[in-house]
Write a protein that holds these residues in place. Sequence first.
Motif, PDB file in Angstrom:
ATOM      1  N   UNK A 406       0.827  -1.212   0.000  1.00 22.16           N
ATOM      2  CA  UNK A 406       0.000   0.000   0.000  1.00 22.16           C
ATOM      3  C   UNK A 406       0.857   1.256   0.000  1.00 22.16           C
ATOM      4  N   UNK A 407       2.025   1.196   0.647  1.00 22.38           N
ATOM      5  CA  UNK A 407       2.892   2.373   0.735  1.00 22.38           C
ATOM      6  C   UNK A 407       3.428   2.808  -0.619  1.00 22.38           C
ATOM      7  N   UNK A 408       3.376   1.917  -1.605  1.00 20.31           N
ATOM      8  CA  UNK A 408       3.845   2.270  -2.934  1.00 20.31           C
ATOM      9  C   UNK A 408       2.880   3.218  -3.655  1.00 20.31           C
ATOM     10  N   UNK A 409       1.635   3.231  -3.198  1.00 18.48           N
ATOM     11  CA  UNK A 409       0.613   4.032  -3.895  1.00 18.48           C
ATOM     12  C   UNK A 409       0.010   5.131  -3.044  1.00 18.48           C
ATOM     13  N   UNK A 410       0.186   5.087  -1.719  1.00 14.85           N
ATOM     14  CA  UNK A 410      -0.403   6.088  -0.828  1.00 14.85           C
ATOM     15  C   UNK A 410       0.710   6.926  -0.237  1.00 14.85           C
ATOM     16  N   UNK A 416      -1.604   7.565  10.508  1.00 14.85           N
ATOM     17  CA  UNK A 416      -2.479   6.611  11.192  1.00 14.85           C
ATOM     18  C   UNK A 416      -3.632   6.181  10.296  1.00 14.85           C
ATOM     19  N   UNK A 417      -4.162   7.104   9.490  1.00 16.14           N
ATOM     20  CA  UNK A 417      -5.266   6.729   8.600  1.00 16.14           C
ATOM     21  C   UNK A 417      -4.800   5.693   7.579  1.00 16.14           C
ATOM     22  N   UNK A 418      -3.619   5.908   7.017  1.00 16.87           N
ATOM     23  CA  UNK A 418      -3.107   4.962   6.024  1.00 16.87           C
ATOM     24  C   UNK A 418      -2.907   3.576   6.635  1.00 16.87           C
ATOM     25  N   UNK A 463       5.440   5.490   3.734  1.00 15.27           N
ATOM     26  CA  UNK A 463       6.511   4.681   3.137  1.00 15.27           C
ATOM     27  C   UNK A 463       7.629   4.433   4.144  1.00 15.27           C
ATOM     28  N   UNK A 464       7.999   5.452   4.888  1.00 11.83           N
ATOM     29  CA  UNK A 464       9.052   5.288   5.896  1.00 11.83           C
ATOM     30  C   UNK A 464       8.622   4.316   6.996  1.00 11.83           C
ATOM     31  N   UNK A 465       7.344   4.419   7.400  1.00 13.43           N
ATOM     32  CA  UNK A 465       6.829   3.513   8.429  1.00 13.43           C
ATOM     33  C   UNK A 465       6.877   2.066   7.944  1.00 13.43           C
TER      34      UNK A 465
END
Length: 576
Positions: A406-410, A416-418, A463-465
């Motif tokens: 998911x981090x690749x697109x958001x 927290x929402x992501x 992405x960092x998370x």
Amino acid sequence: MSEPEALLEALDEEQRVVAEALHGPVCVLAGAGTGKTRAITHRIAYGVRTGAYDPKRVMALTFTSRAANELRARLHALGAGGVPARTFHSAALAQLNHFWPQLAGGPAPRILEGKARVLAQAAQRIGLAVDTATLRDVAGEIEWRKVTGRSVEQYASAFEARGPVGRLSLEQVLELQAAYETLKDERRALDFEDVLLATAGMIAQEPAVAMHVREQYRHFVVDEYQDVSPLQQQLLELWLDDRSEVCVVGDASQTIYSFAGADAGYLLGFERRWHDATLVRLVRNYRSAPPIIGYANRIMAGRAGALQLRSGVGADAAAHPVLEAPPIHVADDDLAEARHVAARIRSLIDDGAAASGIAVLTRVNSQSAVVEQALGEAGVSHRVRGGARFFDLPEVREAVRALRAAALTISDEPLFKSVSDVLRSLGWSVEPPTGPGAVRARWESLNTIAALVDGMPAGTTFRQFADQLSARADAHHEPTVEAVTIATVHSAKGLEWDAVFLIGLAEGLLPISYARREESIDEERRLFYVGVTRARRRLELSWAKRSPQSRADREPSRFLREAGSRIPAGTPARAR
């Protein structure tokens, strides 16, 4: 002094009574740290050396492979290495494999390594969509039904009191269990509980089998007898027949597996069944410092079967006063609590303490993640004991993969929402599911990942998370260096450390939120007692005021107040 008598020189007065009581029935009520294993292994070795026992006709029984290995090692060191020390399951399996070909004319059925795969196939056969966590809960229900000796009808009547099994109805649970049994029979396979059932059936129904088994084993010693289930008790009685050559040892205050079918009633009721039994109480604790012993006594004061321990160290051990309770730390939240514990551990190690002599004990596996993070920040090597490491749990691996994808697109949403959106897609919710079991454990694992967001520096991107989470998962391997142990109280039973940090002592964690009935609360209290009595020299307790998600105030565990702990200033008023 004869050689057998010299063997007894290492024992205290009560332990010596146990060792010299060579003929049953014998019941040893042994408190934490009182040397129960020493007493029963010396009893067996003394019996062998005096000629009272043929080592091949003694059976030492316990409940875990680890405990059986320890019994074997101690017996070998005492010159009684010929005595078999086994779990109930391994003893039954050996007999099953021996007698099955004689009775059935072929090899014994295959033993399933676990129930999950067959249960999943059974669910598919009946058209029932069930996730992995629910399958684990159904497996637990099958095990409980069998070891407690309940019929399907009796299980159905107990279903509501047992608590929910995922989202399945009683009818669905029964249908799935029936399909599992059918599929298992078609494949000519047995599960672990079937091993006990089949062995008990052979002895009960086949006189030749019964005669052979009873001739082979004449004397039985059962360690951790508070953990015996009705099915294991039935098998023990079949092995004994009308003989009384049995010695049992246990501590009702350490009964922490009632949910899995353990019944301390057999230990507490031993004298009622065996009116001529020798009863010995071991109460001299050689493990813990007097303040820890005094605190443990207050936890269990007035409870059924509780033993009041006294220090076994010092010239006038019985005169030790009950000292002040161990220190309690109150933190703002879980991460602050973990960081406080990590700082205390870092200080102990810097002052010369061995990391291997320190443990952090938790109620549930999911608490380990934040502790691992805090110890890592403090540069403290650590290892997680019991079950899978947090980042090895299936649901956690799944979540890490989903978050990375998911981090690749958001990129432009609040962190927290992501994170919570991804976790919701995997079944997480803000409110926990009701009841214990694998569904609850899965939720706690996902909830722990959600809670990690709070520990991120301001401005951390999704992405960092995700990258940091993945890196932490990759780095989690068993250390080969001196390390602090992180363990649940369940997995810590039977172990001890110089320093123990017992964390999460808040309502909802210990006692756990789904423990609502009196017997469930009692089991949680015994868990607290087991955690406390793992400590030798230092015990520190802690809890956090707030939950990361809800931000609602927590209350300190009722067990702290019951034990007379002083609730530190700053605790919410209603909790004092």
